[in-house]
Design a protein around this motif. Structure first.
Motif, PDB file in Angstrom:
ATOM      1  N   GLU A   1      -7.468 -13.584 -18.356  1.00 20.91           N
ATOM      2  CA  GLU A   1      -6.372 -13.768 -17.518  1.00 20.91           C
ATOM      3  C   GLU A   1      -5.604 -12.617 -16.805  1.00 20.91           C
ATOM      4  O   GLU A   1      -5.640 -11.334 -17.793  1.00 20.91           O
ATOM      5  N   ILE A   2      -4.937 -12.483 -15.845  1.00 24.33           N
ATOM      6  CA  ILE A   2      -4.975 -11.402 -14.759  1.00 24.33           C
ATOM      7  C   ILE A   2      -3.862 -11.791 -14.167  1.00 24.33           C
ATOM      8  O   ILE A   2      -3.469 -12.836 -13.545  1.00 24.33           O
ATOM      9  N   ASP A   3      -2.915 -10.694 -13.828  1.00 22.81           N
ATOM     10  CA  ASP A   3      -1.792 -10.391 -12.519  1.00 22.81           C
ATOM     11  C   ASP A   3      -2.542 -10.178 -11.100  1.00 22.81           C
ATOM     12  O   ASP A   3      -2.956  -9.468 -11.001  1.00 22.81           O
ATOM     13  N   THR A   4      -3.006 -10.799 -10.778  1.00 21.10           N
ATOM     14  CA  THR A   4      -3.391 -11.263  -9.300  1.00 21.10           C
ATOM     15  C   THR A   4      -2.386 -10.019  -8.128  1.00 21.10           C
ATOM     16  O   THR A   4      -2.733 -10.665  -6.998  1.00 21.10           O
ATOM     17  N   SER A   5      -0.942 -10.504  -8.324  1.00 22.15           N
ATOM     18  CA  SER A   5      -0.205  -9.976  -7.073  1.00 22.15           C
ATOM     19  C   SER A   5      -1.057  -8.205  -7.059  1.00 22.15           C
ATOM     20  O   SER A   5      -1.348  -7.361  -7.788  1.00 22.15           O
ATOM     21  N   PRO A   6      -0.208  -7.395  -5.891  1.00 24.26           N
ATOM     22  CA  PRO A   6      -0.890  -5.382  -5.719  1.00 24.26           C
ATOM     23  C   PRO A   6       0.154  -4.860  -6.623  1.00 24.26           C
ATOM     24  O   PRO A   6       1.131  -5.487  -7.989  1.00 24.26           O
ATOM     25  N   ASN A   7      -1.038  -3.961  -6.681  1.00 22.52           N
ATOM     26  CA  ASN A   7      -0.584  -2.878  -7.940  1.00 22.52           C
ATOM     27  C   ASN A   7      -0.643  -1.868  -7.424  1.00 22.52           C
ATOM     28  O   ASN A   7      -0.719  -2.023  -5.521  1.00 22.52           O
ATOM     29  N   ALA A   8      -0.133  -0.313  -7.528  1.00 22.33           N
ATOM     30  CA  ALA A   8       0.192   0.825  -6.765  1.00 22.33           C
ATOM     31  C   ALA A   8      -1.501   1.128  -6.362  1.00 22.33           C
ATOM     32  O   ALA A   8      -1.519   1.445  -5.080  1.00 22.33           O
ATOM     33  N   ALA A   9      -2.969   0.277  -7.201  1.00 20.73           N
ATOM     34  CA  ALA A   9      -3.647   0.721  -5.967  1.00 20.73           C
ATOM     35  C   ALA A   9      -4.346   0.149  -5.373  1.00 20.73           C
ATOM     36  O   ALA A   9      -5.522   0.645  -4.512  1.00 20.73           O
ATOM     37  N   ASN A  10      -3.833  -0.814  -5.441  1.00 23.48           N
ATOM     38  CA  ASN A  10      -4.624  -2.023  -4.602  1.00 23.48           C
ATOM     39  C   ASN A  10      -3.097  -2.812  -3.860  1.00 23.48           C
ATOM     40  O   ASN A  10      -2.376  -3.567  -4.123  1.00 23.48           O
ATOM     41  N   PRO A  11      -2.724  -1.984  -2.485  1.00 21.81           N
ATOM     42  CA  PRO A  11      -0.861  -2.241  -2.239  1.00 21.81           C
ATOM     43  C   PRO A  11      -0.929  -3.124  -1.551  1.00 21.81           C
ATOM     44  O   PRO A  11       0.054  -3.772  -1.459  1.00 21.81           O
ATOM     45  N   ARG A  12      -1.916  -4.182  -1.462  1.00 25.94           N
ATOM     46  CA  ARG A  12      -1.794  -5.372  -0.025  1.00 25.94           C
ATOM     47  C   ARG A  12      -2.348  -6.802  -0.909  1.00 25.94           C
ATOM     48  O   ARG A  12      -3.054  -6.336  -1.659  1.00 25.94           O
ATOM     49  N   SER A  13      -1.170  -7.692  -0.678  1.00 23.78           N
ATOM     50  CA  SER A  13      -1.486  -9.100  -0.735  1.00 23.78           C
ATOM     51  C   SER A  13      -2.608  -9.272   0.223  1.00 23.78           C
ATOM     52  O   SER A  13      -2.935  -8.934   1.519  1.00 23.78           O
ATOM     53  N   ALA A  14      -3.149 -10.362  -0.200  1.00 22.65           N
ATOM     54  CA  ALA A  14      -4.238 -10.932   0.749  1.00 22.65           C
ATOM     55  C   ALA A  14      -5.225  -9.296   1.730  1.00 22.65           C
ATOM     56  O   ALA A  14      -5.510  -9.339   3.050  1.00 22.65           O
ATOM     57  N   ASN A  15      -5.411  -8.850   1.411  1.00 20.55           N
ATOM     58  CA  ASN A  15      -6.271  -7.304   1.426  1.00 20.55           C
ATOM     59  C   ASN A  15      -7.468  -7.857   2.021  1.00 20.55           C
ATOM     60  O   ASN A  15      -9.183  -7.565   1.986  1.00 20.55           O
ATOM     61  N   ASN A  16      -7.498  -8.325   3.153  1.00 23.13           N
ATOM     62  CA  ASN A  16      -8.618  -8.299   4.269  1.00 23.13           C
ATOM     63  C   ASN A  16      -9.651  -8.237   4.677  1.00 23.13           C
ATOM     64  O   ASN A  16     -10.903  -7.824   5.090  1.00 23.13           O
ATOM     65  N   PHE A  17      -9.141  -6.253   4.381  1.00 23.30           N
ATOM     66  CA  PHE A  17     -10.132  -5.489   5.152  1.00 23.30           C
ATOM     67  C   PHE A  17     -10.375  -4.247   4.534  1.00 23.30           C
ATOM     68  O   PHE A  17     -11.598  -3.586   4.353  1.00 23.30           O
ATOM     69  N   GLY A  18     -10.073  -4.474   3.601  1.00 24.15           N
ATOM     70  CA  GLY A  18     -10.043  -3.772   2.012  1.00 24.15           C
ATOM     71  C   GLY A  18      -9.370  -2.282   2.989  1.00 24.15           C
ATOM     72  O   GLY A  18      -8.909  -1.748   3.662  1.00 24.15           O
ATOM     73  N   HIS A  19      -9.605  -0.540   1.756  1.00 29.39           N
ATOM     74  CA  HIS A  19      -9.080   0.155   1.216  1.00 29.39           C
ATOM     75  C   HIS A  19     -10.280   1.481   0.669  1.00 29.39           C
ATOM     76  O   HIS A  19     -11.009   0.903   0.727  1.00 29.39           O
ATOM     77  N   ILE A  20      -9.758   2.478   0.998  1.00 30.51           N
ATOM     78  CA  ILE A  20     -10.073   3.614   0.329  1.00 30.51           C
ATOM     79  C   ILE A  20      -9.361   4.490  -1.037  1.00 30.51           C
ATOM     80  O   ILE A  20      -8.212   5.268  -0.222  1.00 30.51           O
ATOM     81  N   ILE A  21      -9.461   5.030  -1.806  1.00 30.78           N
ATOM     82  CA  ILE A  21      -9.219   5.827  -2.534  1.00 30.78           C
ATOM     83  C   ILE A  21      -8.958   7.484  -2.845  1.00 30.78           C
ATOM     84  O   ILE A  21     -10.725   7.408  -2.729  1.00 30.78           O
ATOM     85  N   GLU A  22      -8.503   8.393  -3.338  1.00 37.46           N
ATOM     86  CA  GLU A  22      -9.035   9.448  -3.080  1.00 37.46           C
ATOM     87  C   GLU A  22      -8.456  10.073  -4.543  1.00 37.46           C
ATOM     88  O   GLU A  22      -7.517   9.883  -4.789  1.00 37.46           O
ATOM     89  N   ILE A  23      -9.420  10.004  -5.596  1.00 36.88           N
ATOM     90  CA  ILE A  23      -9.464  11.026  -6.831  1.00 36.88           C
ATOM     91  C   ILE A  23      -9.004  12.548  -6.677  1.00 36.88           C
ATOM     92  O   ILE A  23     -10.695  13.089  -6.305  1.00 36.88           O
ATOM     93  N   THR A  24      -8.252  13.120  -7.332  1.00 37.27           N
ATOM     94  CA  THR A  24      -8.486  14.392  -7.891  1.00 37.27           C
ATOM     95  C   THR A  24      -8.442  14.245  -8.979  1.00 37.27           C
ATOM     96  O   THR A  24      -7.632  14.201  -9.956  1.00 37.27           O
ATOM     97  N   GLU A  25      -9.535  14.800  -9.929  1.00 33.82           N
ATOM     98  CA  GLU A  25      -9.423  15.502 -10.762  1.00 33.82           C
ATOM     99  C   GLU A  25      -8.982  16.442 -11.932  1.00 33.82           C
ATOM    100  O   GLU A  25      -8.760  17.287 -11.163  1.00 33.82           O
ATOM    101  N   ALA A  26      -7.959  16.001 -12.858  1.00 37.79           N
ATOM    102  CA  ALA A  26      -7.034  17.172 -13.286  1.00 37.79           C
ATOM    103  C   ALA A  26      -8.150  18.537 -13.803  1.00 37.79           C
ATOM    104  O   ALA A  26      -9.365  18.315 -14.012  1.00 37.79           O
ATOM    105  N   GLY A  27      -7.575  19.912 -13.010  1.00 41.63           N
ATOM    106  CA  GLY A  27      -7.912  20.805 -12.640  1.00 41.63           C
ATOM    107  C   GLY A  27      -9.515  21.368 -12.299  1.00 41.63           C
ATOM    108  O   GLY A  27      -9.954  22.245 -12.732  1.00 41.63           O
TER     109      GLY A  27
END
Length: 674
Positions: A486-512
């Motif tokens: 069971e999951i919530d399928t609505s947008p979250n901060a890292a996946n901010p679009r509903s009906a995400n038809n074209f995708g996205h790219i996340i950038e991470i900076t590790e601590a230190g």
């Protein structure tokens, strides 16, 4: 008690805070580096990358041509095609005879085991003697497009009504041929007089197929769930298949990723009806969405390993990262179970400052997770043999992305006190790794929009996650059952679009800037889509389903629209190269794009290449001197058949389409993209 990801504040509030921080930074106020998730603070290495990141090619526009389209001044060599023999002992595949049943002949499977595999995906180049023009290429051969191989095969369209299954029942020789066409191809290649070719009869050439014996390493070796009637010790599996992206280790071995293994196993409904099967086994198969009756490929007709009712634990032996030594053709590949079992898109190792190895991985399915493995021991650059066990000992982690712009790597470790304990279906650490998806869910990891390739920028050290798309991301919050939980399928901060038809790219900076850190900061680098018509936003204050965002770059006319990012790679300057798999905003073919990740042109995405009709563009691997870009052209002509091909690439005329690897280079030489 089950832990879930914390509730997220409104996303636009978060990004407004970040924009305010950036404004303050530009005004000269000192801010701690980790207070900003990336784009305003440059280390000296990043500043050097900014100067080196100039891209000088003339971008192309999207194309529907049945051709590889490149900028002016660029050309390509077809390095190797599906069916070309790796040895003089067997002939090349005569593709002109496919519609006459060439692959239904008695010797077809034996030949295919010594020919280059089909549907090429990941590519990694291993130099010989440190040279950029001579090396060994490892290429994944992900799956078979059966309607393009066997005459009259109805393919995916024949699943309903059982027509595909009936075809395999009539022609069971399809199964050994298909098993031989998948896995990994290892070939020696050279550049001579400016052109690339593969070396037939090289001692390095070999195939790893769905029937090749492969050792099982790490914590799941010998585990109860890994044992079968044919392998009662649970120490050696037969084959690898569904191999998608990959990676290369610092000690010069290849990592191939087993992805959509669920498509090969049939008869979950019969297994569910049995009363003598551990219910946690059935639950784990549901979590992978195994097929109820027939499978996608119907291999169970000719091989009982793929019949769940007969061999309930066989699927647990797949879905791993497999390590192959490309320089030792006599070596046995090894499944590295410490890296977890899920639909691996790839595996990207990085040497941390303390010498330990971090391996970044994505689980390519809707609402699945991002992982990182951290080795217990340290890399020894002077002792290659000593590094071969590094991936067997360590801790697997899964990512939780918080709306604050921070995140945490959560350890997947068995604990009798919970939550990963016997009550949750885990008897030991092997169970946790075998059922990593279930463990990640219980820890409260963030469900993502198909996280595929995860790669580290060699210049800045930042991590980039390609989330291909997720049309099932809903507008309204609400809990639903997907993939066995069971999951919530609505947008979250890292996946901010509903009906995400074209995708996205996340950038991470590790601590230190420490790749073994358990905390990180993150931001959206790119929301793919069409930047024209007022859709481009320069900050993420209000995200709509059709919004496009390119790292804050503001000139829409300067951007190439893109959708469905899949594999990513980097040149030595730290530019991000992206290849795609799926819908494009203007309906063009899949292709290759590039954008700087630092400097004033950060996020300025431009299209570099377009692939043939029906193809997916994969690979994205540079030679060490950046003068060659290796690309896989997967399933050209998809949707057609041997009788009615939709594509005639790469050979043109009336020829059958053939998955191939190409080597893109600048006419007259030079760095690709400059």
């Amino acid at each position: 008690m089950t832990r879930r990801a914390p509730d997220a504040p409104v996303f636009e509030e978060l990004l407004t805070q970040r924009l305010t921080r950036r404004h303050v930074l530009r005004a000269g106020v000192a801010i701690a580096p980790m207070a900003v998730a990336g784009s305003a603070l440059f280390t000296p290495a990043q500043a050097r990358a900014s100067k080196a990141a100039q891209l000088g090619f003339k971008p192309i526009v999207g194309s529907n041509a049945d051709a590889v389209v490149l900028p002016p001044g660029y050309t390509y060599d077809v390095l190797i095609r599906w069916g070309e023999s790796l040895t003089s002992k067997v002939p090349d595949l005569d593709a002109s005879k496919l519609d006459a049943g060439a692959l239904l002949q008695p010797n077809a499977a034996e030949y295919q085991r010594q020919q280059f595999g089909t549907n090429s995906d990941a590519i990694h180049f291993f130099p010989l003697n440190g040279r950029s023009d001579h090396g060994v290429l490892c290429v994944n051969n992900e799956y078979t497009e059966d309607s393009l191989m066997f005459p009259g095969h109805p393919g995916l369209r024949g699943l309903r009504g059982g027509r595909s299954r009936a075809y395999v029942q009539e022609h069971p020789q399809v199964v050994p041929v298909a098993k031989a066409a998948q896995g990994v191809s290892v070939v020696e290649i050279k550049r001579e007089r400016g052109r690339w070719r593969f070396v037939k009869d090289s001692r390095f050439n070999r195939r790893v197929t769905a029937d090749t014996p492969i050792d099982i390493g790490g914590p799941a070796r010998g585990a109860e769930l890994m044992r079968t009637k044919d392998d009662p010790r649970g120490e050696r599996a037969l084959g690898t298949f569904a191999n998608c992206a990959g990676g290369e280790t610092p000690w010069g071995t290849y990592l191939t990723a087993e992805e959509n293994i669920q498509d090969y196993f049939a008869k979950l409904d019969q297994l569910e009806a049995r009363k003598d099967v551990d219910p946690f086994i059935i639950e784990a198969h549901r979590r992978w969405r195994m097929w109820k009756a027939q499978s996608l490929y119907n291999w169970d007709i000719a091989d009982p390993r793929f019949d769940l009712a007969t061999t309930p634990t066989e699927p647990f032996r797949f879905g791993w990262i497999v390590e192959i030594d490309p320089l030792d053709p006599t070596s046995t590949p090894i499944k590295r179970t410490a890296l977890g079992r899920f639909a691996h898109e790839g595996a990207s190792p990085v040497i941390a400052g303390n010498g330990r190895i971090a391996v970044y991985m994505g689980d390519d399915d809707k609402f699945e997770y991002v992982y990182k493995f951290i080795s217990t021991n340290r890399f020894d650059p002077r002792n290659r043999a000593a590094n071969r066990s590094l991936l067997d000992q360590g801790t697997l982690h899964v990512a939780r992305f918080d709306a604050s712009g921070k995140g945490e790597w959560l350890p997947l470790v068995f604990d009798p006190k919970g939550p990963l304990n016997a009550a949750a279906g885990f008897r030991n650490q092997a169970d946790v790794l075998i059922k990593a998806r279930m463990a990640a869910y219980l820890l409260g990891a963030t469900p993502m929009d198909r996280p595929e390739d995860v790669e580290a920028n060699p210049t800045t050290g930042r991590i980039y996650i390609a989330c291909t798309r997720n049309e099932n991301r809903t507008v309204e919050a609400g809990t639903t059952t997907y993939g066995g939980r069971e999951i919530d399928t609505s947008p979250n901060a890292a996946n901010p679009r509903s009906a995400n038809n074209f995708g996205h790219i996340i950038e991470i900076t590790e601590a230190g800037d420490d790749h073994t850190a358990l905390e990180f900061s993150w931001e959206v680098f790119l929301l793919a889509g069409d930047p024209s018509g007022g859709r481009l936003i320069t900050h993420l204050g209000e995200v709509k389903s059709d919004s496009a965002y390119y790292a804050g770059y503001a000139n829409a006319a300067d951007l190439s629209p893109m959708g469905s990012p899949d594999n990513v790679g980097f040149d030595r300057a730290g530019n991000l190269w992206i290849v795609t798999d799926g819908s494009q905003p203007h309906g063009g073919n899949d292709g290759c794009w590039v954008a700087p990740t630092v400097g004033p042109n950060r996020g300025r995405l431009q299209q570099f290449m377009s692939g043939p009709v029906g193809s997916e563009v994969c690979g994205c691997q540079f030679s060490p001197d950046d003068e060659t870009l290796f690309i896989s052209i997967q399933h050209p002509g998809a949707g057609g058949s041997t009788a009615e091909p939709r594509s005639h690439w790469p050979d043109g005329g009336s020829s059958q389409p053939r998955s191939s690897v190409i080597a893109i280079r600048k006419e007259g030489g030079g760095v690709v993209g400059s």
